[in-house]
Design a protein around this motif. Sequence first.
Motif, PDB file in Angstrom:
ATOM      1  N   LYS A  10      95.374  66.529 -36.090  1.00  0.00           N
ATOM      2  CA  LYS A  10      95.673  67.306 -34.886  1.00  0.00           C
ATOM      3  C   LYS A  10      94.769  66.859 -33.739  1.00  0.00           C
ATOM      4  O   LYS A  10      95.227  66.632 -32.616  1.00  0.00           O
ATOM      5  CB  LYS A  10      95.484  68.798 -35.160  1.00  0.00           C
ATOM      6  N   SER A  42     102.521  73.856 -43.072  1.00  0.00           N
ATOM      7  CA  SER A  42     101.779  73.313 -41.931  1.00  0.00           C
ATOM      8  C   SER A  42     102.705  72.572 -40.978  1.00  0.00           C
ATOM      9  O   SER A  42     102.519  72.610 -39.762  1.00  0.00           O
ATOM     10  CB  SER A  42     100.674  72.374 -42.412  1.00  0.00           C
ATOM     11  N   LYS A  57      95.680  64.973 -30.114  1.00  0.00           N
ATOM     12  CA  LYS A  57      95.238  65.399 -28.783  1.00  0.00           C
ATOM     13  C   LYS A  57      94.519  64.270 -28.059  1.00  0.00           C
ATOM     14  O   LYS A  57      94.723  64.070 -26.856  1.00  0.00           O
ATOM     15  CB  LYS A  57      94.332  66.626 -28.900  1.00  0.00           C
ATOM     16  N   ARG A  78      93.526  68.994 -39.623  1.00  0.00           N
ATOM     17  CA  ARG A  78      92.794  69.258 -38.377  1.00  0.00           C
ATOM     18  C   ARG A  78      92.350  67.952 -37.726  1.00  0.00           C
ATOM     19  O   ARG A  78      92.334  67.832 -36.497  1.00  0.00           O
ATOM     20  CB  ARG A  78      91.586  70.149 -38.646  1.00  0.00           C
ATOM     21  N   SER A 120     104.127  74.877 -38.488  1.00  0.00           N
ATOM     22  CA  SER A 120     103.172  75.622 -37.669  1.00  0.00           C
ATOM     23  C   SER A 120     103.012  75.002 -36.285  1.00  0.00           C
ATOM     24  O   SER A 120     102.820  73.788 -36.145  1.00  0.00           O
ATOM     25  CB  SER A 120     101.813  75.654 -38.373  1.00  0.00           C
ATOM     26  N   ASN A 121     103.038  75.828 -35.276  1.00  0.00           N
ATOM     27  CA  ASN A 121     102.790  75.393 -33.910  1.00  0.00           C
ATOM     28  C   ASN A 121     101.351  74.890 -33.741  1.00  0.00           C
ATOM     29  O   ASN A 121     101.065  74.081 -32.868  1.00  0.00           O
ATOM     30  CB  ASN A 121     103.088  76.542 -32.935  1.00  0.00           C
ATOM     31  N   PHE A 122     100.453  75.360 -34.587  1.00  0.00           N
ATOM     32  CA  PHE A 122      99.057  74.937 -34.542  1.00  0.00           C
ATOM     33  C   PHE A 122      98.940  73.425 -34.704  1.00  0.00           C
ATOM     34  O   PHE A 122      98.056  72.793 -34.138  1.00  0.00           O
ATOM     35  CB  PHE A 122      98.263  75.655 -35.639  1.00  0.00           C
ATOM     36  N   TYR A 123      99.830  72.841 -35.500  1.00  0.00           N
ATOM     37  CA  TYR A 123      99.779  71.407 -35.791  1.00  0.00           C
ATOM     38  C   TYR A 123     100.826  70.613 -35.003  1.00  0.00           C
ATOM     39  O   TYR A 123     101.248  69.546 -35.418  1.00  0.00           O
ATOM     40  CB  TYR A 123      99.967  71.173 -37.290  1.00  0.00           C
ATOM     41  N   ARG A 124     101.225  71.091 -33.854  1.00  0.00           N
ATOM     42  CA  ARG A 124     102.284  70.437 -33.082  1.00  0.00           C
ATOM     43  C   ARG A 124     101.891  69.049 -32.578  1.00  0.00           C
ATOM     44  O   ARG A 124     102.751  68.264 -32.197  1.00  0.00           O
ATOM     45  CB  ARG A 124     102.727  71.321 -31.924  1.00  0.00           C
ATOM     46  N   HIS A 125     100.608  68.716 -32.591  1.00  0.00           N
ATOM     47  CA  HIS A 125     100.169  67.402 -32.128  1.00  0.00           C
ATOM     48  C   HIS A 125     100.161  66.359 -33.253  1.00  0.00           C
ATOM     49  O   HIS A 125      99.736  65.231 -33.039  1.00  0.00           O
ATOM     50  CB  HIS A 125      98.778  67.502 -31.501  1.00  0.00           C
ATOM     51  N   HIS A 163      85.088  67.261 -32.753  1.00  0.00           N
ATOM     52  CA  HIS A 163      85.831  68.081 -33.711  1.00  0.00           C
ATOM     53  C   HIS A 163      86.207  67.247 -34.946  1.00  0.00           C
ATOM     54  O   HIS A 163      86.097  67.728 -36.078  1.00  0.00           O
ATOM     55  CB  HIS A 163      87.082  68.659 -33.045  1.00  0.00           C
ATOM     56  N   GLN A 194      87.311  66.447 -28.741  1.00  0.00           N
ATOM     57  CA  GLN A 194      88.124  66.199 -29.933  1.00  0.00           C
ATOM     58  C   GLN A 194      87.431  65.233 -30.890  1.00  0.00           C
ATOM     59  O   GLN A 194      87.528  65.383 -32.119  1.00  0.00           O
ATOM     60  CB  GLN A 194      89.509  65.674 -29.541  1.00  0.00           C
TER      61      GLN A 194
END
Length: 147
Positions: A17, A132, A21, A14, A135-140, A53, A50
Amino acid sequence: MQPRPKTDLVYCLRILKAIGKVNLYALGYDDPFVFFKANDQKDFNACLLQLLHIREQVSRISEDTKSCYTHIPWQTIKALRNVVAPDYVGIDKLVVFATITEHIPVFKSAMERVIQTELKRGNFNQTEYDMSKQSNFYRHIDFTTID
């Protein structure tokens, strides 16, 4: 050696990620004041979110994991919230820009090494990591810098 808490890999991912961003939102800016004003402050504000985060995810990483990487300034990163949140209006744009352009790249490399090392040691779950990457969630996240 006892495996690290299962969630530490998730928190590290996370963080990466969020760093991805930040890098995306700050791309192309070399002047902190231009960056602050650009897009009606959307890029600046997105980076601040971010950064907060990142701070939150750092606070969730286990002390076991943090104690293995004492060169990472965990407390300084956690203290970032105290710079951003209490006085948002008076936030120092130069400090934010320096954080993004100077400190974030170093922290990114350190987090990539944490993941690499903990995977090799068997403390992070390789299957979870491999999933992971899909996963599209971690595309960054640029996983090629970790593998």
